[in-house]
Design a protein around this motif. Structure first.
Motif, PDB file in Angstrom:
ATOM      1  N   GLY A 208       0.820  -1.211   0.000  1.00 10.74           N
ATOM      2  CA  GLY A 208       0.000   0.000   0.000  1.00 10.74           C
ATOM      3  C   GLY A 208       0.851   1.257   0.000  1.00 10.74           C
ATOM      4  O   GLY A 208       0.578   2.214  -0.735  1.00 10.74           O
ATOM      5  N   ILE A 209       1.915   1.236   0.796  1.00 12.72           N
ATOM      6  CA  ILE A 209       2.835   2.370   0.852  1.00 12.72           C
ATOM      7  C   ILE A 209       3.495   2.622  -0.504  1.00 12.72           C
ATOM      8  O   ILE A 209       3.613   3.757  -0.957  1.00 12.72           O
ATOM      9  CB  ILE A 209       3.906   2.123   1.939  1.00 12.72           C
ATOM     10  CG1 ILE A 209       3.290   2.201   3.337  1.00 12.72           C
ATOM     11  CG2 ILE A 209       5.054   3.134   1.821  1.00 12.72           C
ATOM     12  CD1 ILE A 209       4.202   1.671   4.424  1.00 12.72           C
ATOM     13  N   LEU A 210       3.918   1.539  -1.162  1.00 10.20           N
ATOM     14  CA  LEU A 210       4.629   1.667  -2.432  1.00 10.20           C
ATOM     15  C   LEU A 210       3.756   2.247  -3.548  1.00 10.20           C
ATOM     16  O   LEU A 210       4.280   2.724  -4.552  1.00 10.20           O
ATOM     17  CB  LEU A 210       5.180   0.301  -2.866  1.00 10.20           C
ATOM     18  CG  LEU A 210       6.323  -0.258  -2.002  1.00 10.20           C
ATOM     19  CD1 LEU A 210       6.709  -1.652  -2.468  1.00 10.20           C
ATOM     20  CD2 LEU A 210       7.539   0.669  -2.046  1.00 10.20           C
ATOM     21  N   SER A 211       2.434   2.220  -3.366  1.00 10.33           N
ATOM     22  CA  SER A 211       1.546   2.803  -4.386  1.00 10.33           C
ATOM     23  C   SER A 211       1.743   4.310  -4.517  1.00 10.33           C
ATOM     24  O   SER A 211       1.323   4.910  -5.509  1.00 10.33           O
ATOM     25  CB  SER A 211       0.081   2.502  -4.046  1.00 10.33           C
ATOM     26  OG  SER A 211      -0.325   3.210  -2.871  1.00 10.33           O
ATOM     27  N   MET A 212       2.401   4.944  -3.530  1.00  9.03           N
ATOM     28  CA  MET A 212       2.675   6.374  -3.613  1.00  9.03           C
ATOM     29  C   MET A 212       3.546   6.721  -4.826  1.00  9.03           C
ATOM     30  O   MET A 212       3.517   7.860  -5.308  1.00  9.03           O
ATOM     31  CB  MET A 212       3.385   6.855  -2.351  1.00  9.03           C
ATOM     32  CG  MET A 212       2.579   6.740  -1.077  1.00  9.03           C
ATOM     33  SD  MET A 212       3.529   7.324   0.363  1.00  9.03           S
ATOM     34  CE  MET A 212       2.465   6.825   1.719  1.00  9.03           C
ATOM     35  N   ILE A 213       4.294   5.746  -5.304  1.00  2.21           N
ATOM     36  CA  ILE A 213       5.189   5.974  -6.449  1.00  2.21           C
ATOM     37  C   ILE A 213       4.416   6.452  -7.676  1.00  2.21           C
ATOM     38  O   ILE A 213       4.942   7.207  -8.484  1.00  2.21           O
ATOM     39  CB  ILE A 213       5.971   4.675  -6.764  1.00  2.21           C
ATOM     40  CG1 ILE A 213       6.907   4.343  -5.603  1.00  2.21           C
ATOM     41  CG2 ILE A 213       6.752   4.792  -8.067  1.00  2.21           C
ATOM     42  CD1 ILE A 213       7.573   2.980  -5.714  1.00  2.21           C
ATOM     43  N   PHE A 214       3.153   6.055  -7.800  1.00  2.92           N
ATOM     44  CA  PHE A 214       2.369   6.430  -8.981  1.00  2.92           C
ATOM     45  C   PHE A 214       2.114   7.943  -9.044  1.00  2.92           C
ATOM     46  O   PHE A 214       1.901   8.476 -10.137  1.00  2.92           O
ATOM     47  CB  PHE A 214       1.044   5.658  -9.009  1.00  2.92           C
ATOM     48  CG  PHE A 214       1.231   4.200  -9.363  1.00  2.92           C
ATOM     49  CD1 PHE A 214       1.435   3.818 -10.676  1.00  2.92           C
ATOM     50  CD2 PHE A 214       1.238   3.231  -8.356  1.00  2.92           C
ATOM     51  CE1 PHE A 214       1.642   2.489 -11.006  1.00  2.92           C
ATOM     52  CE2 PHE A 214       1.438   1.901  -8.678  1.00  2.92           C
ATOM     53  CZ  PHE A 214       1.643   1.516 -10.002  1.00  2.92           C
ATOM     54  N   PHE A 215       2.109   8.622  -7.891  1.00  2.00           N
ATOM     55  CA  PHE A 215       1.966  10.073  -7.918  1.00  2.00           C
ATOM     56  C   PHE A 215       3.178  10.705  -8.590  1.00  2.00           C
ATOM     57  O   PHE A 215       3.058  11.679  -9.330  1.00  2.00           O
ATOM     58  CB  PHE A 215       1.797  10.631  -6.503  1.00  2.00           C
ATOM     59  CG  PHE A 215       0.436  10.413  -5.928  1.00  2.00           C
ATOM     60  CD1 PHE A 215      -0.549  11.371  -6.077  1.00  2.00           C
ATOM     61  CD2 PHE A 215       0.127   9.242  -5.250  1.00  2.00           C
ATOM     62  CE1 PHE A 215      -1.816  11.181  -5.562  1.00  2.00           C
ATOM     63  CE2 PHE A 215      -1.128   9.037  -4.733  1.00  2.00           C
ATOM     64  CZ  PHE A 215      -2.103   9.998  -4.881  1.00  2.00           C
ATOM     65  N   LYS A 216       4.344  10.145  -8.316  1.00  2.00           N
ATOM     66  CA  LYS A 216       5.567  10.643  -8.941  1.00  2.00           C
ATOM     67  C   LYS A 216       5.559  10.383 -10.446  1.00  2.00           C
ATOM     68  O   LYS A 216       6.045  11.200 -11.237  1.00  2.00           O
ATOM     69  CB  LYS A 216       6.780   9.936  -8.300  1.00  2.00           C
ATOM     70  CG  LYS A 216       8.131  10.468  -8.753  1.00  2.00           C
ATOM     71  CD  LYS A 216       8.402  11.842  -8.193  1.00  2.00           C
ATOM     72  CE  LYS A 216       9.818  12.301  -8.501  1.00  2.00           C
ATOM     73  NZ  LYS A 216      10.069  13.663  -8.009  1.00  2.00           N
ATOM     74  N   ILE A 217       4.977   9.260 -10.841  1.00  2.00           N
ATOM     75  CA  ILE A 217       4.956   8.900 -12.265  1.00  2.00           C
ATOM     76  C   ILE A 217       3.967   9.743 -13.055  1.00  2.00           C
ATOM     77  O   ILE A 217       4.291  10.232 -14.146  1.00  2.00           O
ATOM     78  CB  ILE A 217       4.607   7.395 -12.423  1.00  2.00           C
ATOM     79  CG1 ILE A 217       5.703   6.521 -11.803  1.00  2.00           C
ATOM     80  CG2 ILE A 217       4.400   7.032 -13.897  1.00  2.00           C
ATOM     81  CD1 ILE A 217       5.347   5.054 -11.725  1.00  2.00           C
ATOM     82  N   PHE A 218       2.772   9.938 -12.522  1.00  2.00           N
ATOM     83  CA  PHE A 218       1.699  10.547 -13.309  1.00  2.00           C
ATOM     84  C   PHE A 218       1.545  12.060 -13.128  1.00  2.00           C
ATOM     85  O   PHE A 218       0.990  12.735 -13.990  1.00  2.00           O
ATOM     86  CB  PHE A 218       0.358   9.871 -12.982  1.00  2.00           C
ATOM     87  CG  PHE A 218       0.249   8.477 -13.543  1.00  2.00           C
ATOM     88  CD1 PHE A 218       0.111   8.290 -14.903  1.00  2.00           C
ATOM     89  CD2 PHE A 218       0.302   7.364 -12.718  1.00  2.00           C
ATOM     90  CE1 PHE A 218       0.002   7.009 -15.443  1.00  2.00           C
ATOM     91  CE2 PHE A 218       0.219   6.096 -13.228  1.00  2.00           C
ATOM     92  CZ  PHE A 218       0.069   5.907 -14.607  1.00  2.00           C
ATOM     93  N   LEU A 219       1.997  12.608 -11.984  1.00  2.00           N
ATOM     94  CA  LEU A 219       1.812  14.055 -11.787  1.00  2.00           C
ATOM     95  C   LEU A 219       2.913  14.845 -12.502  1.00  2.00           C
ATOM     96  O   LEU A 219       4.052  14.410 -12.553  1.00  2.00           O
ATOM     97  CB  LEU A 219       1.810  14.398 -10.294  1.00  2.00           C
ATOM     98  CG  LEU A 219       0.487  14.171  -9.562  1.00  2.00           C
ATOM     99  CD1 LEU A 219       0.624  14.538  -8.095  1.00  2.00           C
ATOM    100  CD2 LEU A 219      -0.646  14.966 -10.191  1.00  2.00           C
TER     101      LEU A 219
END
Length: 313
Positions: free
Chosen positions: A302-313
């Protein structure tokens, strides 16, 4: 080397890594991208953020030490092979390290708060330290309150990163700005996730430790209400977690974050369902231990899902 390994086990270094990783990903994969997307930057410099994270880790380490200190009688029954205190590390040394870590963590917290001009934020670490002390000495042995307090502290490890952003601490107008609202929404979701998953793990650990807890006079949920009611609470929490994730998936589906949705389905929702089925069949301490370990891995995914903010924003 034996003493070092024992000390690392005493402070529960994997949990400390989780805390540091959570705060790092939140700051640099969520908070920073959200602020940069709106033409702003983080309030904390890299050195200041490092100090804030270090402060949190030190206080958590102190809490783990004091928890083991007051749990010696329980651990003798539940996990004698894993005991460190009295076997390898003297109790007095444990209390000394607890005091050192607490004082260092609180002091560093005040330094970071002073750097941004809001010294009162340093009291967050004081409150956390006090809660951990009273949890270990009293609240842990009381029904539900200990579980909730630890889960709140887990969520606070997420929220505290937001406390030090000017869009949140500066004024009500800053909070109600588009950037402030966005930060609160995202941090709030992760804090809620951390609270729910931590509460599940705390109750499962109570199921695992029932024998020792009962002999020490603890009034945990499975001891007072029974095993099945304790399990049912976990089922409801896991259902709430699934609902939360579905709502997140609907939200990010509108903006086309399909890889993130696939990730959540495969690495958060599916494991959560597997944990639910495993918990239904569990009836021995080793079964509950396995469930607890899987819940910990679920927290990581769940924590690692934060990476998607870095990818898409």
């Amino acid at each position: 080397m034996k003493l070092l390994i024992a000390f690392l086990r005493l402070i529960r270094y994997p949990n400390l890594i989780y805390i540091a990783l959570t705060q790092f990903l939140l700051q640099y994969c969520v908070v920073a991208p959200v602020l940069e997307y709106n033409g702003e930057g983080p309030s904390l410099s890299w050195p200041s953020f490092f100090l804030l994270s270090l402060s949190t880790v030190l206080i958590a380490a102190a809490g783990n030490i004091i928890n083991d200190y007051f749990d010696i009688n329980i651990d003798i029954i539940n996990k004698p092979e894993k005991m460190v205190l009295d076997k390898i590390i003297n109790r007095r040394w444990a209390m000394a390290w607890h005091t050192i870590f607490n004082m260092a963590g609180v002091s560093i917290g005040f330094i970071v708060a002073w750097q941004i001009g809001h010294i009162y934020l340093g009291f967050t670490q004081v409150i956390c330290s006090l809660i951990l002390w009273f949890y270990s000495t009293s609240f842990k042995r009381q029904i539900l309150i200990g579980n909730v307090l630890i889960s709140l502290l887990t969520a606070l490890a997420v929220v505290v990163v937001g406390f030090y952003e000017k869009q949140i601490y500066e004024s009500f107008e800053a909070i109600m700005s588009p950037t402030g609202r966005k930060l609160i929404q995202v941090i709030g979701v992760y804090a809620l996730f951390a609270f729910v998953i931590s509460l599940v793990r705390e109750i499962v650990k109570d199921l695992e430790d029932m024998i020792g807890d009962a002999k020490d006079g603890c009034r945990t949920i499975p001891i007072v209400w029974g095993v099945e009611p304790a399990k049912r609470i976990c089922y409801m929490l896991l259902l709430a977690l699934q609902i939360l994730i579905v709502l997140v998936e609907i939200r990010i589906g509108f903006i086309g974050w399909w890889p993130a949705i696939i990730y959540l389905v495969l690495f958060v929702q599916a494991p959560a369902y597997y944990i639910y089925n495993l918990l239904k069949k569990a009836h021995l301490p080793e079964h509950y231990h396995r469930v607890s370990s899987l819940v910990k891995w679920l927290m990581l995914t769940g924590i690692l899902s934060m990476i998607f903010f870095k990818i898409f924003l």
